[in-house]
Design an enzyme around this catalytic site. Structure first.
Site, PDB file in Angstrom:
ATOM      1  N   ASP A   1       0.826  -1.205   0.000  1.00 13.88           N
ATOM      2  CA  ASP A   1       0.000   0.000   0.000  1.00 13.88           C
ATOM      3  C   ASP A   1       0.863   1.259   0.000  1.00 13.88           C
ATOM      4  OD1 ASP A   1       0.748  -0.734   2.669  1.00 13.88           O
ATOM      5  OD2 ASP A   1      -0.715   0.701   3.461  1.00 13.88           O
TER       6      ASP A   1
ATOM      7  N   GLU B   1       0.000  -0.895   5.908  1.00 14.65           N
ATOM      8  CA  GLU B   1       1.086  -0.331   6.713  1.00 14.65           C
ATOM      9  C   GLU B   1       0.942   1.168   6.828  1.00 14.65           C
ATOM     10  OE1 GLU B   1       4.898   1.315   7.990  1.00 14.65           O
ATOM     11  OE2 GLU B   1       3.870   1.722   6.104  1.00 14.65           O
TER      12      GLU B   1
END
Length: 375
Positions: A68, A133
């Site tokens: 991400d 994250e």
């Protein structure tokens, strides 16, 4: 186009803004299929997590990272479209180039090269990859670690590909991180007219001397691995917007970045002691983002130092500075954890970029680390 650059371009072109993976993990699985990795998709809410492992014996070396990325911001301010993965003057541009799709690309290249050269290596290799994250991090790595712990599957060495480098590739590696403790506080006063302060109770006036105490407090001395614990107020909201009204409440948010000299509980107690001395009513809610962790010099640190010297001919610096990382979820299992990745100068910025040569050398460093630890 080199293999590492190809991987990086493929990953960057997938617009995987938190918590969307957008097929990045599927791409990585496809690259690992040829080498016999067994994949396990662990879905939690909107988050996609991947645990891929080759081998069943120890020691277990794990590459950890995230697919991400943060939002791109104003598109018109980007020199090149943020998900186009353009290369200009030997620099690769795109959201995630440095944080951390470039590292993922280097991990794939290092793994394939190592396995082709050393098919009979010792131990096992794994990938722990999440799409959560940059977000709350509540459904990402922590969920994978929970599953591994429940079946007593232990990671011995974990390399997190966060962008650790400051001025030159691999000049800094993170062998630990400070803890992060957040506080959200409400000071309860009494609203009134500014001309009649004796009929009101100004929460800002009540809090001001206590705020000074908190800001000036020396929380610890730090130690050889960690700087001193720091306290920072990040938000302070008070007032009605009118100039003739004493506010009735004050809202504050603050953060501690703390060393291994303290625990979250000790910090909480000291804060409450200081606040109680103020003699006012308050509410305080705490949220622990992560405890500090430290990997002292040993097999993993030594392997990184040797690999960096082999590839870049420089002596790296061990550091625990910066924010938190997913290493905070992995270290408590007993694993040695290290963060090593590209330069962090442009992460989360417009025109995020990374030098193509740095990605090639990063792949070589990762490969050398595998050789030092699994041969």
């Amino acid at each position: 186009m080199s293999t590492t650059l190809k991987h990086a371009v493929e990953l960057i072109q997938r617009d995987s803004v938190t918590p969307d993976d957008k097929g990045c993990q599927a791409y990585m699985m496809k690259q690992l299929d040829a080498y016999g990795f067994k994949h396990e998709i662990i879905q939690s809410g909107d988050v996609t997590n991947l645990w891929s492992r080759k081998g069943s014996s120890g020691p277990l070396f794990c590459f950890a990272g995230h697919t991400d990325v943060v939002p791109v911001g104003p598109l018109d301010q980007w020199q090149y479209p943020p998900f186009s993965a353009e290369v200009h003057d030997e620099m690769l541009y795109g959201r995630g180039a440095a944080d951390m799709k470039g590292s993922l690309a280097a991990m794939l290249t290092a793994t394939s090269t190592f396995l082709e050269k050393h098919p009979d290596h010792n131990g096992s290799i794994a990938f722990l990859i999440t799409s959560d994250e940059e977000g709350p991090a509540t459904d990402g790595t922590v969920k994978v670690v929970e599953k591994l712990e429940n079946r007593n599957e232990k990671i011995d060495y974990c390399l997190v590909g966060e962008p650790s480098s400051a001025e030159r590739l691999a000049d800094t590696i993170k062998n630990g991180r400070r803890g992060s403790l957040n506080g959200e506080m409400r000071i309860i006063g009494k609203q009134g007219h500014v001309a009649y302060p004796h009929l009101a109770k100004n929460p800002l006036h009540l809090f001001a001397p206590v705020m000074t105490r908190l800001c000036e407090e020396k929380w610890d001395e730090g130690n050889q691995f960690f700087p001193q614990t720091t306290f920072q107020i990040s938000n302070l909201n008070v007032g009605t917007g009118a100039e003739n009204v004493i506010p009735g409440e004050l809202h504050a948010r603050f953060n501690f970045r703390f060393s291994t000299e303290l625990t979250a509980e000790k910090i909480k107690q000291r804060v409450h002691d200081i606040l109680d001395e103020g003699g006012f009513d308050y509410e305080l809610h705490w949220r622990l983002s992560g405890n500090p962790f430290l990997t002292e010099p040993g097999a993993l640190v030594d392997a990184a130092i040797k690999a960096i010297a082999d590839v870049r001919s420089l002596q790296t610096e061990l550091s625990t500075s910066g924010g938190t990382s997913d290493g905070r979820f992995i270290a408590p299992t007993g694993a040695q954890v290290l963060e090593l990745g590209p330069l962090n100068a442009t992460i989360h910025q417009i025109n995020e970029c990374v030098a193509v040569r740095d990605l090639e050398d990063l792949a070589l460093i990762y490969e050398k680390m595998l050789e030092h630890l699994l041969l």
